[in-house]
Design an enzyme around this catalytic site. Sequence first.
Site, PDB file in Angstrom:
ATOM      1  N   ASP A  28       0.830  -1.203   0.000  1.00 47.61           N
ATOM      2  CA  ASP A  28       0.000   0.000   0.000  1.00 47.61           C
ATOM      3  C   ASP A  28       0.867   1.256   0.000  1.00 47.61           C
ATOM      4  OD1 ASP A  28      -2.305   1.481   0.060  1.00 47.61           O
ATOM      5  OD2 ASP A  28      -2.654   1.255   2.204  1.00 47.61           O
ATOM      6  N   GLY A  29       0.420   2.279  -0.710  1.00 42.20           N
ATOM      7  CA  GLY A  29       1.067   3.575  -0.643  1.00 42.20           C
ATOM      8  C   GLY A  29       1.695   4.066  -1.931  1.00 42.20           C
ATOM      9  N   GLY A  31       0.294   5.399  -4.597  1.00 46.85           N
ATOM     10  CA  GLY A  31      -0.285   6.679  -5.003  1.00 46.85           C
ATOM     11  C   GLY A  31       0.213   7.825  -4.145  1.00 46.85           C
ATOM     12  N   TRP A  33       2.999   7.900  -2.459  1.00 48.79           N
ATOM     13  CA  TRP A  33       4.425   8.078  -2.761  1.00 48.79           C
ATOM     14  C   TRP A  33       4.579   9.010  -3.968  1.00 48.79           C
ATOM     15  CZ3 TRP A  33       7.664   7.213  -6.878  1.00 48.79           C
ATOM     16  CH2 TRP A  33       9.043   7.148  -6.619  1.00 48.79           C
ATOM     17  N   HIS A  45       3.139   3.393  -9.053  1.00 47.77           N
ATOM     18  CA  HIS A  45       2.946   1.957  -9.277  1.00 47.77           C
ATOM     19  C   HIS A  45       4.204   1.331  -9.890  1.00 47.77           C
ATOM     20  CE1 HIS A  45      -1.147   2.137  -7.990  1.00 47.77           C
ATOM     21  NE2 HIS A  45      -1.521   2.954  -8.964  1.00 47.77           N
ATOM     22  N   SER A  73      -7.001  -5.522  -6.187  1.00 46.01           N
ATOM     23  CA  SER A  73      -8.149  -6.114  -5.493  1.00 46.01           C
ATOM     24  C   SER A  73      -9.424  -5.987  -6.321  1.00 46.01           C
ATOM     25  CB  SER A  73      -8.353  -5.431  -4.136  1.00 46.01           C
ATOM     26  OG  SER A  73      -8.970  -4.162  -4.303  1.00 46.01           O
ATOM     27  N   ASN A  76     -10.449  -2.437  -6.454  1.00 45.86           N
ATOM     28  CA  ASN A  76      -9.619  -1.453  -7.166  1.00 45.86           C
ATOM     29  C   ASN A  76     -10.221  -1.006  -8.489  1.00 45.86           C
ATOM     30  OD1 ASN A  76      -6.389  -2.789  -6.071  1.00 45.86           O
ATOM     31  ND2 ASN A  76      -7.709  -1.241  -5.131  1.00 45.86           N
ATOM     32  N   ARG A 196       1.616  -4.942   6.279  1.00 46.99           N
ATOM     33  CA  ARG A 196       0.942  -3.895   5.503  1.00 46.99           C
ATOM     34  C   ARG A 196       1.735  -2.597   5.629  1.00 46.99           C
ATOM     35  NH1 ARG A 196      -5.249  -2.370   4.263  1.00 46.99           N
ATOM     36  NH2 ARG A 196      -4.783  -0.539   2.989  1.00 46.99           N
ATOM     37  N   SER A 204      -8.392  -5.132   4.620  1.00 49.32           N
ATOM     38  CA  SER A 204      -8.849  -4.778   3.273  1.00 49.32           C
ATOM     39  C   SER A 204      -9.196  -5.999   2.422  1.00 49.32           C
ATOM     40  CB  SER A 204      -7.816  -3.888   2.552  1.00 49.32           C
ATOM     41  OG  SER A 204      -7.700  -2.654   3.213  1.00 49.32           O
TER      42      SER A 204
END
Length: 248
Positions: A28-29, A31, A33, A45, A73, A76, A196, A204
């Site tokens: 996760d993260g 976007g 970043w 990504h 997911s 998404n 995570r 999630s």
Amino acid sequence: MFHFVNNNKQELQLNEQNMPKHIAIIMDGNGRWAAKRALPKKAGHRAGAKTLENISQSAIDLGIEHLTVYAFSTENWKRSDEEVKGIMDLLREYLKNYIDRAKKDNVRVHIIGDVTRLDEDIQQQIVELEQLTKHKTGMSLHIALNYGGRDELLRAIRKVSEDVANGKYQPEEIGEEQLEQYLDTKEIPDPELLIRTSGEERISNFLLWQIAYTELSFTEKLWPDFTEQDLKQAIYQYQNRERRFGGR
């Protein structure tokens, strides 16, 4: 023993005899970043995909047998068309690279999730990659694509119901072992450790059945910034917990 220095400049040791066989990661993260650097989400990504390559190699070096990562997911699809397209284009590139590397790497790649919603060319890449690596004897990398824990359970229950209706089982014969054979993760041990990134502390909809007794590790690090040292820190935390599985 594996030696490493944590963020507090302490030298710590990992017990090679107590390594988790299976680690799962919610990556996760990406976007956030990218946003911190005023970059498009696709750049985040792409950086996350590079981190996956690095962490996969670190897991191999540490002797981890199974690594399962949450790549895309079932939820998404709610993201913008532009972001979803960017992720799918990157997925095509990632799968192509793995197909090219499959001849020399000793990693078995296995996709979990309902891939039927993915574009036909991506489905073909998945089939090719799984066929190329199915006899590999090194670490198994399980990539969750169009995956959701609830969706997986629903698909499994439907298959079980069909087999009961066809007389393969009596309802009272269905137990945990039987149901697990209908899951995407059949014949894969449950993860001992789930990591995570990005500071979020929730599951999630990931591996809902499989993580019943999994140790959880949360870090503030955004996924593209996650390093081998962070992986070792999470394993160190795992090794210093007492796992009782409901007992005393």
